[in-house]
Design a protein around this motif. Structure first.
Motif, short mmCIF file in Angstrom:
data_model
loop_
_atom_site.label_atom_id
_atom_site.label_comp_id
_atom_site.label_asym_id
_atom_site.label_seq_id
_atom_site.Cartn_x
_atom_site.Cartn_y
_atom_site.Cartn_z
N SER C 190 0.82 -1.21 0.00
CA SER C 190 0.00 0.00 0.00
C SER C 190 0.85 1.27 0.00
CB SER C 190 -0.90 -0.02 1.24
OG SER C 190 -1.59 1.17 1.38
N HIS C 192 3.70 1.68 -1.46
CA HIS C 192 4.53 1.88 -2.65
C HIS C 192 3.82 1.58 -3.97
CE1 HIS C 192 8.06 2.93 -0.39
NE2 HIS C 192 7.78 1.95 0.45
N ILE C 193 2.56 1.17 -3.90
CA ILE C 193 1.79 0.91 -5.13
C ILE C 193 0.46 1.64 -4.99
CG2 ILE C 193 0.79 -0.85 -6.65
CD1 ILE C 193 2.68 -2.90 -5.42
N PRO C 194 0.36 2.85 -5.55
CA PRO C 194 -0.85 3.65 -5.33
C PRO C 194 -2.13 2.91 -5.68
CG PRO C 194 0.84 5.00 -6.33
CD PRO C 194 1.38 3.59 -6.31
N ASN C 195 -2.13 2.13 -6.76
CA ASN C 195 -3.36 1.44 -7.11
C ASN C 195 -3.73 0.38 -6.08
OD1 ASN C 195 -3.59 3.04 -9.31
ND2 ASN C 195 -3.54 1.41 -10.85
N TYR C 196 -2.73 -0.19 -5.44
CA TYR C 196 -3.05 -1.15 -4.39
C TYR C 196 -3.65 -0.44 -3.19
CZ TYR C 196 -3.09 -5.76 -2.48
OH TYR C 196 -3.54 -6.96 -2.00
N SER D 28 -6.28 -3.71 -11.82
CA SER D 28 -5.94 -2.27 -11.87
C SER D 28 -4.43 -2.05 -11.71
CB SER D 28 -6.71 -1.48 -10.81
OG SER D 28 -6.17 -1.68 -9.53
N LEU D 29 -3.70 -3.09 -11.32
CA LEU D 29 -2.23 -2.96 -11.26
C LEU D 29 -1.59 -3.04 -12.64
CD1 LEU D 29 -1.37 -5.23 -8.19
CD2 LEU D 29 -2.05 -2.83 -8.21
N PHE D 145 3.22 -4.01 -13.99
CA PHE D 145 3.30 -2.59 -13.64
C PHE D 145 3.78 -1.69 -14.78
CE2 PHE D 145 3.84 -5.08 -9.77
CZ PHE D 145 2.82 -4.57 -9.00
N ILE F 27 -9.80 6.67 -9.76
CA ILE F 27 -8.40 6.87 -10.15
C ILE F 27 -7.88 5.71 -10.99
CG2 ILE F 27 -6.07 6.90 -9.17
CD1 ILE F 27 -7.06 8.93 -7.12
N PRO F 35 0.64 5.58 -12.06
CA PRO F 35 0.04 5.77 -10.73
C PRO F 35 0.93 6.56 -9.78
CG PRO F 35 -0.40 3.56 -11.50
CD PRO F 35 0.55 4.17 -12.49
N ASN F 36 2.23 6.31 -9.79
CA ASN F 36 3.10 7.05 -8.88
C ASN F 36 3.19 8.52 -9.25
OD1 ASN F 36 4.18 5.16 -6.93
ND2 ASN F 36 5.13 4.13 -8.67
N LYS F 39 -0.21 10.23 -8.29
CA LYS F 39 -0.36 10.41 -6.84
C LYS F 39 0.49 11.58 -6.36
CE LYS F 39 0.60 8.05 -2.48
NZ LYS F 39 1.27 6.87 -1.89
#
Lengths: 211, 211, 211, 211, 211, 211, 211, 211
Positions: C190, C192-196, D28-29, D145, F27, F35-36, F39
């Motif tokens: 959570s 380090h992986i925004p989508n998670y 979504s990942l 990813f 999102i 994603p990074n 964010k």
């Protein structure tokens, strides 16, 4: 469509070059060009300024801090140029010395590049447009965080009447005619466009072979 | 996995640099690097050869024709180097003088770059592998038509036991230890890696400020 | 094909993490990842090392010069870790203290990342392979000049039997089973992986709503 | 080179399809394919499994949590398939039921896809290779990813003897000969390759016009 | 590393060209090259076959259906070539006539291109490798759905000992020495490499000027 | 060109920040930034709002459904901000409470970001332009399906007189002069621009070394 | 800036959808979207037209020739729609029946998509602008040869006052408020946006679990 | 929006084609298109000029020097066209003969392409706009250093009222109606759009089969 457009063309008697915040630290923020491409473009624009003997103004932001000093090549190329280390203003136009230096040139065409495009370039460009200047943003001698940011900044400037150019267009629009100085322009291009240098190498090798 | 692998490491007493067909005409075929990037990479590899005083061998193909002469900077950097203008062989290894020049160095590690990757580099690399040499293909000082062609050529060479490197890896693998010549390596890197030069600029500005 | 392959799987009792030259200056050389992506990947790998309590070894090159100090977050996360500032060796494996620190752990699986991929990572990887270690190069916590350089470096390492992984694969291969610590792994992902993180946010919002 | 290679070819009597963790949250990942491309590829592989009546095994990880349930279309397409919700094992091969389900099929060719490529696919692939299976990783029905992570994962699997394929190659390698079922294969392709559907539309329009 | 590698080099007395399924309909599936690039590459490979008088074999799949007829230029260039319209086999190697046509040439080096890379090319390549042939897959005269699919297919073929080449490498490896036919090779390159044609144009303009 | 342009410059006494639909589910639709990156950009814009103490308005669409709750960090950063969960209006401007909240601030410059760019951002932007507001769309804190969609949305907004900016330009245009709060701005940049943080790390390490 | 802009907003009582030349042959010219993306976007726009019961007009060019028939799904979705097979006019606006069909709707907002963007879409858009219509070019349901061509076409249309949108923006701008039909819009989005479908799958799984 | 826009549509009785500096040397500067794509686009535009019998004017810069002669195909296609080798003017509009040649045609629509986009095209375009001409810049038959430079040049021209088109749009806007010459236009498209040729091949194969 006709009759409603006046071509504001770069004129070497009316242009002044503004180099904003090309500092050794800040340049690491530039990611929309590779480091080699960006270095070449900035030095090429500087070489144009020298070649056309345009008044040139340098300005920096917090050289003593993390932003780092101006790229030494630029300082060395313009030892006599007005050099305005801004004490804190982000938009160089907010610095009276900077604007005064421009005004002292009596010129109305601003050839502008800097780091980063969306701030150091765009803010000056918009302020200068409001003040009635013709502004030429040199897009490839200016850099920023990524291509999305660059695109947005270019669109913002376009909407304000800024002309978007690249260093090569600046050189050619100023020079007008090769006959004004064939060797000079050839040398400028050859130093900063490898493929042009190659064309010249091949050409002169053939000429020499003719005897 | 352990025990079955021997690291063939570049050794400045056993390496020889081969620059194949970096000619002013042929370079216009290179499209997998931008012209500025490619020029920088080739000159950086040449600077490594000079810095480490590696024997260097130049060869060209049909200089008098459309391929054009060798890039003048390379000729100027290695005035004493064996220079083999091939009368027609595409694979330089098919030219006895070229192979003899390598053999005369008594060295077994070939650091190889050229234009184009899939022909001038790959053919020499595969021939040299067959002849028992260790081959280091300098991928970023070699160029070709597009990235798909490059990928295929790298995979062909990888399958033949060629080691795939870049000029910076060559410099570092040869130098081994900064203490061997801090200023020398620093200068080499600074001349060909703009971001490294910026780091040095910022650093020495701070040091000076300490005074 | 069958029977000829042994899966060398990461084992938290046999793995040691090597972080090589993640220094504030050198990182500006990294251009194959965006700065945000790279920072996240490096910190994620470091968080794995912490979470699995793996012995971790830090090493740097010339911290007092332009390369700059190690990224402070890494130093702060591993205050007790062996920390080897190399006096000059480019290949950390040439530094006896570094190798000794690895040997002292008694471990045979090296989880390796660094700046830049083609030098600081590849050289250590190849040396370690020769010394009989299993090497896992964490490709996304390692960075270099461009994607072409990265590809060549990965192919060189692949040919030497190095296993190419990413930080997420390291975390999952070490953890083996969520039940070993559901909250711990969830928190690591959570962070380090925004989508998670978003998946978890949505999920717990629904759970709460059930009340 | 000759004589040393045996083509392990997909055989519809020896293949089993493994679909690992195609769950509504985990997807979504996936960022190395666009959502539309990925959805199409996964459903196309599933359609192959149906068309060739291959035994198919589904497995998921923590369906009740943030990972979300299996994509409903997959569940609907294989209502009778072994379905193994893993209580915590990340590598499905660590789950005895999953391996037993494979063994019960008596088949030796594993056609494998999942989310994410570097973990759910790679771990199973490497474990299965060690266990003596022929493994076909369906790269375009597996996602992760970014492209850098994918490349590293593919290289790791390649080095372990995994065959890298795509869903269309799976379909064609299994079908062998159009005459086995022209309409069936045509329909499969038409449903998942828009340009193929267009070819058929144009063709049948012409045929009809002949009348 | 030395001594363990034999360079299987294309030899114009031992090579045969296989063009598989370059059909007007199927080509619309090719998306990893632009239509113009792909057309040029395919015709360039065909021109090589003509120039070196290599036996060439054409095969197609279901010409009367949506796949469409073979590209007319190919048919016109090889009016006497064995032409095998396969009644249904997807892998051309499964067609006895196709294999017999190869065998009749008595040659052992297969230069292979087709649509799509992962099926029509890869299947033939792997079958031919198993049968003991040397296989040269011409990657840029073969096309498929996207670059991810191409990469996987190339890796699968690489692992099977297929040599990955491009049409230009084929031409050069076969020609060996410009002196074998300077004008012929020059014309071949000039017709398919615009930048080479430009070099020749510039060169001959200079030569003429000498007059 | 001169005299016809007025630079509408962001003013911290006249700006209000609007964050529209940054929800944990929605999102996952964002694919034009990683994603990074996304964010980081959203949190950076939020940090600007905090730093300049700008009134900030949050709004969401169907938080209880699949769209998911607002990103918790945003909620936590603005506990007192007007928070308008819209019962169904897609264009937030159609929600009277949202417009009223803006009007209550008495401010005329809208700094706007949201998910997705072409709907939640563009609709509000166009409505606000019609209502006479100055609108600054923060392009990098807004995301959507792909770059083509983004480009079209930016062009639509540009044509309506919306100013296109990025979070860094917002910060700098508001701050005007570093001297207003050097540490504050430095900290803001350092937290969200890794390369800026690295510059600061290197700088302060040198300063400390001076003693 | 304020007061000078009127937001021409899509209105379901004033909009008509024009689908121009989505024919099975012509679609193979589209290269700026992948085939899967393009098919999805076109069908999504068509689904919008159905959902909002917008009058829809289909037109084609030379269906009996190489251009091929209209995509059958479109024909099937709008069996009663005016269908104008143009006998030769390239710009559909030059066809009186087409313009008459539009006029008969009495509507002034044209929602326009077609193949190819620079011709079938741009010509109609510019003609319609001249005739006083509001034009909404649906950029992602229109395709062309490459991204450079697309960009030029979009800029040409932007300069003519065409609004550039995507299908999702069309759907949302027409729907205005989710409450007008939550299920209907949800279903439309779920069918054409895989990530939205996944959000719904996860959500309803949780709801069901609540009991 | 309505009523304020007049569609300036290309008219074959009012258009003149200007081909500026397509010279064998200068073309090596073009890097925003691949060499094959660019060659095809330039020849396609030239073929349009021939097909519609438009007056065409050729001009070059320093043909005897490194820039090289005009591409021979262009010279051969327009043997009677005004041909203005400029003695030095960079902006062709500064050459009185060039402007006079345009004026002699009595036409007001300039269809303009050249090398490089930002100079040879943009300068002429802006000058011509000022002189009251309608200008159509053919973006894909014009090339330059990179895509960033191209984008800036297109934005500069767009702001000056230049219409941005591609060669295919030029052909279609001039032709108006297929019935004016079905075979002629078909042949033009077939020669320069491979996928169109394929459609025709498939179509006529089917027609022939009907007998």
């Amino acid at each position: 469509m006709a009759g409603d457009y006046a071509y504001r063309r770069l004129n070497k008697d009316d242009a002044v070059v503004l180099l904003v915040d090309h500092q050794s630290g800040l340049i690491s923020l530039v990611q929309d060009y590779t480091p080699n491409e960006f270095k070449n473009n900035v030095l090429a624009l500087a070489a144009c300024a020298k070649f056309f003997q345009l008044p040139t103004i340098l300005t920096t932001s917090f050289e003593d801090g993390p932003n780092g000093p101006i790229v030494p090549e630029l300082k060395a190329m313009f030892p006599e140029a007005p050099y305005i280390p801004r004490p804190g203003q982000i938009n160089a136009w907010d610095n009276a010395d900077f604007v005064a230096a421009i005004e002292r040139t009596g010129r109305k065409q601003l050839v502008l590049a800097g780091v980063v495009t969306d701030v150091c370039v765009a803010f000056v460009a918009l302020s200068a447009r409001e003040a009635g200047y013709e502004v030429f943003a040199v897009t490839d001698a200016s850099g920023t965080f990524d291509q999305g940011v660059r695109t947005a900044a270019l669109m913002r400037m376009q909407a304000a009447g800024v002309q978007l150019v690249n260093w090569f267009a600046v050189a050619c629009e100023l020079h007008r005619d090769w006959r004004n100085d064939i060797e000079g322009l050839g040398s400028l291009l050859s130093n900063h466009i490898p493929n042009y240098r190659n064309l010249m190498t091949s050409y002169f090798a053939r000429e020499q072979a003719k005897g």
